[in-house]
Each structure stands twice: as C-alpha cells, then as structure tokens.
Design a protein around this motif. Structure first.
Motif, PDB file in Angstrom:
ATOM      1  N   TYR A  26       0.848  -1.191   0.000  1.00 30.01           N
ATOM      2  CA  TYR A  26       0.000   0.000   0.000  1.00 30.01           C
ATOM      3  C   TYR A  26       0.883   1.240   0.000  1.00 30.01           C
ATOM      4  O   TYR A  26       1.846   1.315   0.763  1.00 30.01           O
ATOM      5  CB  TYR A  26      -0.915   0.015   1.228  1.00 30.01           C
ATOM      6  CG  TYR A  26      -2.042  -0.976   1.168  1.00 30.01           C
ATOM      7  CD1 TYR A  26      -3.239  -0.640   0.551  1.00 30.01           C
ATOM      8  CD2 TYR A  26      -1.910  -2.248   1.711  1.00 30.01           C
ATOM      9  CE1 TYR A  26      -4.287  -1.548   0.488  1.00 30.01           C
ATOM     10  CE2 TYR A  26      -2.956  -3.164   1.650  1.00 30.01           C
ATOM     11  CZ  TYR A  26      -4.134  -2.801   1.033  1.00 30.01           C
ATOM     12  OH  TYR A  26      -5.164  -3.698   0.962  1.00 30.01           O
ATOM     13  N   SER A  51     -11.667   4.002  -6.199  1.00 34.94           N
ATOM     14  CA  SER A  51     -11.983   2.942  -5.244  1.00 34.94           C
ATOM     15  C   SER A  51     -13.411   2.428  -5.439  1.00 34.94           C
ATOM     16  O   SER A  51     -13.645   1.218  -5.442  1.00 34.94           O
ATOM     17  CB  SER A  51     -11.786   3.461  -3.820  1.00 34.94           C
ATOM     18  OG  SER A  51     -12.034   2.450  -2.893  1.00 34.94           O
ATOM     19  N   GLY A  54     -13.710   0.073  -8.104  1.00 35.60           N
ATOM     20  CA  GLY A  54     -12.994  -1.179  -7.905  1.00 35.60           C
ATOM     21  C   GLY A  54     -11.613  -1.234  -8.533  1.00 35.60           C
ATOM     22  O   GLY A  54     -11.035  -2.306  -8.664  1.00 35.60           O
ATOM     23  N   VAL A  56      -8.881   0.551  -7.385  1.00 36.17           N
ATOM     24  CA  VAL A  56      -7.894   0.578  -6.303  1.00 36.17           C
ATOM     25  C   VAL A  56      -8.575   0.139  -5.019  1.00 36.17           C
ATOM     26  O   VAL A  56      -9.799   0.177  -4.907  1.00 36.17           O
ATOM     27  CB  VAL A  56      -7.241   1.972  -6.110  1.00 36.17           C
ATOM     28  CG1 VAL A  56      -6.539   2.445  -7.370  1.00 36.17           C
ATOM     29  CG2 VAL A  56      -8.253   2.999  -5.654  1.00 36.17           C
ATOM     30  N   THR A  57      -7.758  -0.245  -4.073  1.00 35.64           N
ATOM     31  CA  THR A  57      -8.268  -0.576  -2.752  1.00 35.64           C
ATOM     32  C   THR A  57      -7.452   0.199  -1.728  1.00 35.64           C
ATOM     33  O   THR A  57      -6.266   0.444  -1.934  1.00 35.64           O
ATOM     34  CB  THR A  57      -8.225  -2.096  -2.490  1.00 35.64           C
ATOM     35  OG1 THR A  57      -8.842  -2.360  -1.245  1.00 35.64           O
ATOM     36  CG2 THR A  57      -6.807  -2.628  -2.475  1.00 35.64           C
ATOM     37  N   TYR A  66      -2.957   3.050  -0.582  1.00 38.92           N
ATOM     38  CA  TYR A  66      -3.713   2.547  -1.730  1.00 38.92           C
ATOM     39  C   TYR A  66      -2.842   1.649  -2.580  1.00 38.92           C
ATOM     40  O   TYR A  66      -1.628   1.808  -2.644  1.00 38.92           O
ATOM     41  CB  TYR A  66      -4.235   3.715  -2.581  1.00 38.92           C
ATOM     42  CG  TYR A  66      -5.301   4.501  -1.884  1.00 38.92           C
ATOM     43  CD1 TYR A  66      -6.642   4.162  -2.038  1.00 38.92           C
ATOM     44  CD2 TYR A  66      -4.982   5.564  -1.051  1.00 38.92           C
ATOM     45  CE1 TYR A  66      -7.632   4.866  -1.377  1.00 38.92           C
ATOM     46  CE2 TYR A  66      -5.973   6.268  -0.391  1.00 38.92           C
ATOM     47  CZ  TYR A  66      -7.288   5.919  -0.560  1.00 38.92           C
ATOM     48  OH  TYR A  66      -8.263   6.606   0.094  1.00 38.92           O
ATOM     49  N   THR A  69      -6.109  -3.101  -7.482  1.00 35.37           N
ATOM     50  CA  THR A  69      -6.855  -4.306  -7.108  1.00 35.37           C
ATOM     51  C   THR A  69      -6.510  -5.505  -7.990  1.00 35.37           C
ATOM     52  O   THR A  69      -6.860  -6.633  -7.652  1.00 35.37           O
ATOM     53  CB  THR A  69      -8.373  -4.071  -7.180  1.00 35.37           C
ATOM     54  OG1 THR A  69      -8.706  -3.658  -8.507  1.00 35.37           O
ATOM     55  CG2 THR A  69      -8.822  -3.028  -6.174  1.00 35.37           C
ATOM     56  N   LYS A  70      -5.850  -5.256  -9.119  1.00 33.94           N
ATOM     57  CA  LYS A  70      -5.471  -6.329 -10.032  1.00 33.94           C
ATOM     58  C   LYS A  70      -4.160  -5.939 -10.713  1.00 33.94           C
ATOM     59  O   LYS A  70      -3.717  -4.789 -10.592  1.00 33.94           O
ATOM     60  CB  LYS A  70      -6.582  -6.590 -11.050  1.00 33.94           C
ATOM     61  CG  LYS A  70      -7.030  -5.371 -11.837  1.00 33.94           C
ATOM     62  CD  LYS A  70      -8.282  -5.635 -12.665  1.00 33.94           C
ATOM     63  CE  LYS A  70      -8.736  -4.359 -13.379  1.00 33.94           C
ATOM     64  NZ  LYS A  70      -9.973  -4.555 -14.106  1.00 33.94           N
TER      65      LYS A  70
END
Length: 141
Positions: A26, A51, A54, A56-57, A66, A69-70
């Motif tokens: 992160y 976010s 979907g 970023v997380t 942050y 996500t993939k």
C-alpha cells in the motif's frame, strides 16, 4: 472539442504511480500526493472514484494507503478515464444533437470509435514501463 479533465489526467498519473509500486504494498496518500505534487484533498477525491469503481483498494492504519486491485496489465487506459470522465464521446450524445448532419454524424461516430479503440488498446503496465525508462532523465540544477 472534448477534453480530458485534470481529474482524468491525474487519475491516470496516480494509477501509473501505483502500477510502478510493488503489487502487494500500500502506498500512503501523502506519498502519492508528494510524488505527483497534488493536494491531499484533491487526491482523496480522485481515489474515492477509483476505489468505488474497484480499480484501487485502500487500507487505513500505520501501513495503510492505496494499491491496485489487479495486475497493471489488466487495466486499460479507457477503463480508467471512463471512471473519471464518463463516456469518451467528442460531441456528447448524438441522439439529441440537432446541429449534426447525417454526413457529419458518420464522421463523429467513427472518430469516437477510433478514440475508444485506442484508449482500450493501451494498458496501464505499458505506461508504467515507459515511466520506468525515463527515471533519472530529469536533471535539475
């Protein structure tokens, strides 16, 4: 003519920054803000959109921040820009546009298709790799 807003441009910069980082790490908001010289408040607004979509997380706490996500290779530039800009159409909607003739409607539809085809053909990992190639070229006195 349609322009990509600064929010769209900065979202792309932030996504590039995250793509160049370790995938499991992160990156703190303040670090992202400092690296790209953006205010924390403005960056927060951009990251909220990314976010919610979907892309970023986020994680809170001492090692929070942050991350993607993939894998970066699974993002297209079109996907990122559409989150911030909506559809990438140079004239907005064609259905209610009374100033566009049938001939020019054909042109604008093809122009829109070319734009979307291009942004959907470029992946985030490609931009990150190009950024890595130029690291160190900025020399200031």
């Amino acid at each position: 003519m349609y322009k990509i807003s600064t929010r769209g441009q900065y979202a792309l910069l932030i996504m590039e920054e995250l793509a160049m980082s370790a995938p499991d790490k992160y990156i703190p908001l303040k670090t992202l803000s400092h690296r790209r010289n953006l205010s924390v408040k403005y960056l927060e607004q951009i990251l909220i959109h990314l976010s919610k979509a979907g892309l970023v997380t986020g994680s809170r706490g001492i090692s929070g921040g942050y991350k993607l996500t993939k894998p970066a290779s699974n993002y297209t530039i079109g996907e990122i820009l559409r989150v911030m800009e909506g559809e990438l159409c140079p004239l907005g909607t064609f259905e209610n546009n009374t100033i566009v003739s049938e001939g020019s409607r054909f042109f604008w539809k093809n122009f829109e298709a070319a734009i979307n085809q291009y942004v959907d053909s470029v992946h985030l990992d490609y931009l990150a790799e190009k950024d890595r190639e130029y690291v160190g070229y900025d020399y200031c006195i």
